[in-house]
Design a protein around this motif. Structure first.
Motif, PDB file in Angstrom:
ATOM      1  N   PHE A 188       7.643  82.023  26.755  1.00 28.92           N
ATOM      2  CA  PHE A 188       8.223  81.806  28.075  1.00 28.92           C
ATOM      3  C   PHE A 188       9.226  82.915  28.376  1.00 28.92           C
ATOM      4  O   PHE A 188      10.049  83.251  27.523  1.00 28.92           O
ATOM      5  CB  PHE A 188       8.933  80.453  28.143  1.00 28.92           C
ATOM      6  N   ARG A 189       9.154  83.465  29.576  1.00 32.74           N
ATOM      7  CA  ARG A 189      10.162  84.407  30.061  1.00 32.74           C
ATOM      8  C   ARG A 189      11.025  83.664  31.073  1.00 32.74           C
ATOM      9  O   ARG A 189      10.542  83.223  32.109  1.00 32.74           O
ATOM     10  CB  ARG A 189       9.519  85.642  30.689  1.00 32.74           C
ATOM     11  N   LEU A 190      12.308  83.504  30.738  1.00 29.55           N
ATOM     12  CA  LEU A 190      13.231  82.722  31.550  1.00 29.55           C
ATOM     13  C   LEU A 190      14.266  83.630  32.203  1.00 29.55           C
ATOM     14  O   LEU A 190      14.782  84.551  31.571  1.00 29.55           O
ATOM     15  CB  LEU A 190      13.937  81.664  30.688  1.00 29.55           C
ATOM     16  N   GLN A 191      14.569  83.342  33.468  1.00 33.12           N
ATOM     17  CA  GLN A 191      15.581  84.084  34.215  1.00 33.12           C
ATOM     18  C   GLN A 191      16.895  83.300  34.154  1.00 33.12           C
ATOM     19  O   GLN A 191      17.012  82.211  34.718  1.00 33.12           O
ATOM     20  CB  GLN A 191      15.152  84.273  35.669  1.00 33.12           C
ATOM     21  N   ARG A 192      17.886  83.846  33.465  1.00 33.00           N
ATOM     22  CA  ARG A 192      19.169  83.178  33.347  1.00 33.00           C
ATOM     23  C   ARG A 192      20.010  83.409  34.603  1.00 33.00           C
ATOM     24  O   ARG A 192      19.812  84.390  35.329  1.00 33.00           O
ATOM     25  CB  ARG A 192      19.913  83.700  32.109  1.00 33.00           C
ATOM     26  N   PRO A 193      20.988  82.500  34.877  1.00 34.60           N
ATOM     27  CA  PRO A 193      21.827  82.646  36.085  1.00 34.60           C
ATOM     28  C   PRO A 193      22.559  83.978  36.148  1.00 34.60           C
ATOM     29  O   PRO A 193      22.777  84.515  37.240  1.00 34.60           O
ATOM     30  CB  PRO A 193      22.806  81.467  35.966  1.00 34.60           C
ATOM     31  N   GLU A 194      22.949  84.513  35.004  1.00 33.43           N
ATOM     32  CA  GLU A 194      23.684  85.780  35.015  1.00 33.43           C
ATOM     33  C   GLU A 194      22.753  86.974  35.183  1.00 33.43           C
ATOM     34  O   GLU A 194      23.218  88.122  35.217  1.00 33.43           O
ATOM     35  CB  GLU A 194      24.491  85.944  33.731  1.00 33.43           C
ATOM     36  N   GLY A 195      21.451  86.723  35.313  1.00 32.61           N
ATOM     37  CA  GLY A 195      20.499  87.803  35.549  1.00 32.61           C
ATOM     38  C   GLY A 195      19.733  88.253  34.327  1.00 32.61           C
ATOM     39  O   GLY A 195      18.764  89.012  34.442  1.00 32.61           O
ATOM     40  N   ALA A 196      20.155  87.822  33.149  1.00 31.12           N
ATOM     41  CA  ALA A 196      19.469  88.232  31.926  1.00 31.12           C
ATOM     42  C   ALA A 196      18.136  87.492  31.797  1.00 31.12           C
ATOM     43  O   ALA A 196      17.977  86.366  32.266  1.00 31.12           O
ATOM     44  CB  ALA A 196      20.350  87.947  30.712  1.00 31.12           C
ATOM     45  N   ILE A 197      17.184  88.153  31.174  1.00 32.56           N
ATOM     46  CA  ILE A 197      15.861  87.571  30.928  1.00 32.56           C
ATOM     47  C   ILE A 197      15.763  87.200  29.454  1.00 32.56           C
ATOM     48  O   ILE A 197      15.991  88.030  28.573  1.00 32.56           O
ATOM     49  CB  ILE A 197      14.741  88.547  31.312  1.00 32.56           C
ATOM     50  N   THR A 198      15.448  85.937  29.195  1.00 30.93           N
ATOM     51  CA  THR A 198      15.345  85.433  27.834  1.00 30.93           C
ATOM     52  C   THR A 198      13.899  85.093  27.522  1.00 30.93           C
ATOM     53  O   THR A 198      13.187  84.538  28.356  1.00 30.93           O
ATOM     54  CB  THR A 198      16.214  84.180  27.647  1.00 30.93           C
ATOM     55  N   ARG A 199      13.480  85.416  26.315  1.00 27.68           N
ATOM     56  CA  ARG A 199      12.138  85.080  25.858  1.00 27.68           C
ATOM     57  C   ARG A 199      12.226  83.964  24.819  1.00 27.68           C
ATOM     58  O   ARG A 199      12.932  84.095  23.826  1.00 27.68           O
ATOM     59  CB  ARG A 199      11.441  86.303  25.251  1.00 27.68           C
ATOM     60  N   VAL A 200      11.504  82.890  25.075  1.00 25.72           N
ATOM     61  CA  VAL A 200      11.438  81.755  24.149  1.00 25.72           C
ATOM     62  C   VAL A 200       9.991  81.617  23.698  1.00 25.72           C
ATOM     63  O   VAL A 200       9.093  81.426  24.518  1.00 25.72           O
ATOM     64  CB  VAL A 200      11.926  80.451  24.811  1.00 25.72           C
ATOM     65  N   THR A 201       9.781  81.712  22.396  1.00 23.39           N
ATOM     66  CA  THR A 201       8.425  81.698  21.857  1.00 23.39           C
ATOM     67  C   THR A 201       8.226  80.506  20.928  1.00 23.39           C
ATOM     68  O   THR A 201       9.048  80.262  20.041  1.00 23.39           O
ATOM     69  CB  THR A 201       8.122  82.997  21.077  1.00 23.39           C
ATOM     70  N   HIS A 202       7.151  79.759  21.157  1.00 26.43           N
ATOM     71  CA  HIS A 202       6.736  78.669  20.278  1.00 26.43           C
ATOM     72  C   HIS A 202       5.392  79.067  19.666  1.00 26.43           C
ATOM     73  O   HIS A 202       4.460  79.429  20.391  1.00 26.43           O
ATOM     74  CB  HIS A 202       6.595  77.355  21.042  1.00 26.43           C
ATOM     75  N   MET A 203       5.286  78.973  18.364  1.00 27.58           N
ATOM     76  CA  MET A 203       4.051  79.328  17.673  1.00 27.58           C
ATOM     77  C   MET A 203       3.521  78.104  16.933  1.00 27.58           C
ATOM     78  O   MET A 203       4.267  77.441  16.203  1.00 27.58           O
ATOM     79  CB  MET A 203       4.271  80.489  16.700  1.00 27.58           C
ATOM     80  N   VAL A 204       2.250  77.791  17.145  1.00 26.98           N
ATOM     81  CA  VAL A 204       1.632  76.619  16.520  1.00 26.98           C
ATOM     82  C   VAL A 204       0.402  77.070  15.745  1.00 26.98           C
ATOM     83  O   VAL A 204      -0.260  78.053  16.088  1.00 26.98           O
ATOM     84  CB  VAL A 204       1.249  75.554  17.576  1.00 26.98           C
ATOM     85  N   GLY A 205       0.105  76.340  14.701  1.00 27.42           N
ATOM     86  CA  GLY A 205      -1.065  76.643  13.903  1.00 27.42           C
ATOM     87  C   GLY A 205      -2.333  76.149  14.560  1.00 27.42           C
ATOM     88  O   GLY A 205      -2.338  75.133  15.265  1.00 27.42           O
ATOM     89  N   VAL A 206      -3.428  76.854  14.348  1.00 26.17           N
ATOM     90  CA  VAL A 206      -4.724  76.478  14.913  1.00 26.17           C
ATOM     91  C   VAL A 206      -5.755  76.464  13.794  1.00 26.17           C
ATOM     92  O   VAL A 206      -5.577  77.068  12.737  1.00 26.17           O
ATOM     93  CB  VAL A 206      -5.163  77.452  16.027  1.00 26.17           C
ATOM     94  N   ALA A 207      -6.841  75.756  14.045  1.00 27.51           N
ATOM     95  CA  ALA A 207      -7.960  75.700  13.106  1.00 27.51           C
ATOM     96  C   ALA A 207      -9.245  75.948  13.877  1.00 27.51           C
ATOM     97  O   ALA A 207      -9.414  75.465  15.007  1.00 27.51           O
ATOM     98  CB  ALA A 207      -8.008  74.339  12.408  1.00 27.51           C
ATOM     99  N   THR A 208     -10.142  76.681  13.274  1.00 31.41           N
ATOM    100  CA  THR A 208     -11.417  76.974  13.924  1.00 31.41           C
ATOM    101  C   THR A 208     -12.180  75.680  14.197  1.00 31.41           C
ATOM    102  O   THR A 208     -12.223  74.780  13.353  1.00 31.41           O
ATOM    103  CB  THR A 208     -12.272  77.901  13.039  1.00 31.41           C
ATOM    104  N   ALA A 209     -12.759  75.588  15.372  1.00 29.95           N
ATOM    105  CA  ALA A 209     -13.450  74.356  15.767  1.00 29.95           C
ATOM    106  C   ALA A 209     -14.747  74.685  16.479  1.00 29.95           C
ATOM    107  O   ALA A 209     -15.008  75.836  16.854  1.00 29.95           O
ATOM    108  CB  ALA A 209     -12.548  73.502  16.661  1.00 29.95           C
ATOM    109  N   THR A 210     -15.538  73.660  16.657  1.00 32.54           N
ATOM    110  CA  THR A 210     -16.787  73.768  17.405  1.00 32.54           C
ATOM    111  C   THR A 210     -16.594  73.179  18.788  1.00 32.54           C
ATOM    112  O   THR A 210     -15.978  72.123  18.937  1.00 32.54           O
ATOM    113  CB  THR A 210     -17.923  73.022  16.684  1.00 32.54           C
ATOM    114  N   SER A 211     -17.098  73.846  19.780  1.00 28.31           N
ATOM    115  CA  SER A 211     -16.919  73.385  21.156  1.00 28.31           C
ATOM    116  C   SER A 211     -17.613  72.050  21.380  1.00 28.31           C
ATOM    117  O   SER A 211     -18.639  71.744  20.768  1.00 28.31           O
ATOM    118  CB  SER A 211     -17.477  74.424  22.130  1.00 28.31           C
ATOM    119  N   ILE A 212     -17.033  71.248  22.259  1.00 26.93           N
ATOM    120  CA  ILE A 212     -17.626  69.963  22.627  1.00 26.93           C
ATOM    121  C   ILE A 212     -17.780  69.911  24.142  1.00 26.93           C
ATOM    122  O   ILE A 212     -17.102  70.622  24.882  1.00 26.93           O
ATOM    123  CB  ILE A 212     -16.762  68.769  22.158  1.00 26.93           C
TER     124      ILE A 212
END
Length: 261
Positions: free
Chosen positions: A144-168
């Motif tokens: 996420f790129r967030l615009q702070r009130p003081e004008g600064a841009i903050t980056r918030v990153t969430h990383m999750v694990g994934v597993a290979t799957a077959t489409s349904i």
């Protein structure tokens, strides 16, 4: 003395299969879609193709409920699948090996993500400039790129694990099936009064050109055995439980293909 083993160097290529950027005005609906799918199943299937776009699906444990959201490439500010480059040796006319750059695309990419790991992603945020979806190895990153009130841009990153799957995909016979195309706001208006109902019946009245949603319980069906759910629901109107019914006309639909059984 100390003997150091021979060090072998490897050229590691980041396996980036998806790189998409969602603009600010589309971030909230996208997160709301994930929250909606979380009510269906414990896992989400993410299927991405740079040509077809991104599809997120959910299937209940009993396999009785299936939901899907599909996003065309035009939904994103950027929708790409970075190419992987690998070097292979190819003999020339003199018999000597030479390196040739060979670009390949990963093609369709499908993984499974636990819905619990996405709790931090779907929570409401203010002043979001963009959301980037990026796969790095066996991880799916939400930046996420967030615009702070003081004008600064903050980056918030969430990383999750994934597993290979077959489409349904949902496979159902469309023979003698009715199809309704409705604007989301119309559906929300019709179903909002029934949100606390455990179950509901959706009824189509071709004679009066109405579509009704009625709250009921299985005990209300009595001897009708579900043949006349509307009559059964109204039959217990004088009971202690509260019955709710909402209706919309055919003219409020985008399209309707009704087949009378």
């Amino acid at each position: 003395g100390i003997i150091f083993p021979r060090i072998i160097s490897y050229h590691i290529i980041s396996r980036t299969a998806m790189d998409c950027v969602i603009p600010s005005h589309s971030v909230q609906p996208f997160c709301a879609a994930i929250a909606c799918l979380s009510r269906v199943g414990k896992d989400l299937l993410w299927e991405f193709d740079p040509v077809d776009g991104l599809t997120i699906r959910a299937l209940s444990d009993s396999k009785a409920v299936f939901s899907s959201f599909h996003y065309e490439p035009t939904f994103f500010h950027r929708c790409s699948c970075p190419r992987l480059a690998r070097k292979r040796k190819r003999k020339n006319q003199n018999g000597h090996g030479q390196n040739q750059q060979d670009d390949e695309t990963l093609g369709r990419w499908c993984v499974r993500v636990a819905i619990k790991s996405l709790a931090a992603v779907v929570r409401p945020r203010k002043d979001v400039l963009s959301l980037q979806l990026l796969t790095v190895g066996d991880l799916l990153a939400f930046e996420f790129r967030l615009q702070r009130p003081e004008g600064a841009i903050t980056r918030v990153t969430h990383m999750v694990g994934v597993a290979t799957a077959t489409s349904i995909a949902a496979v159902a016979s469309m023979e003698k099936a009715s199809e309704l195309v409705v604007q989301p706001r119309v559906v929300l208006t019709m179903l909002e009064p029934l949100r606390r109902s455990a179950e509901m019946a959706l009824l189509i009245n071709d004679e009066h050109k109405l579509i009704s949603s009625v709250s009921f319980t299985h005990d209300d069906l009595g001897e009708n055995n579900g043949n006349d759910a509307l009559a059964a629901a109204k039959q217990s109107a004088g009971a202690s439980s509260l019955k709710t019914e909402t209706s919309i006309g055919f003219d409020e639909l985008v399209d309707l293909h009704y087949v009378s059984l």
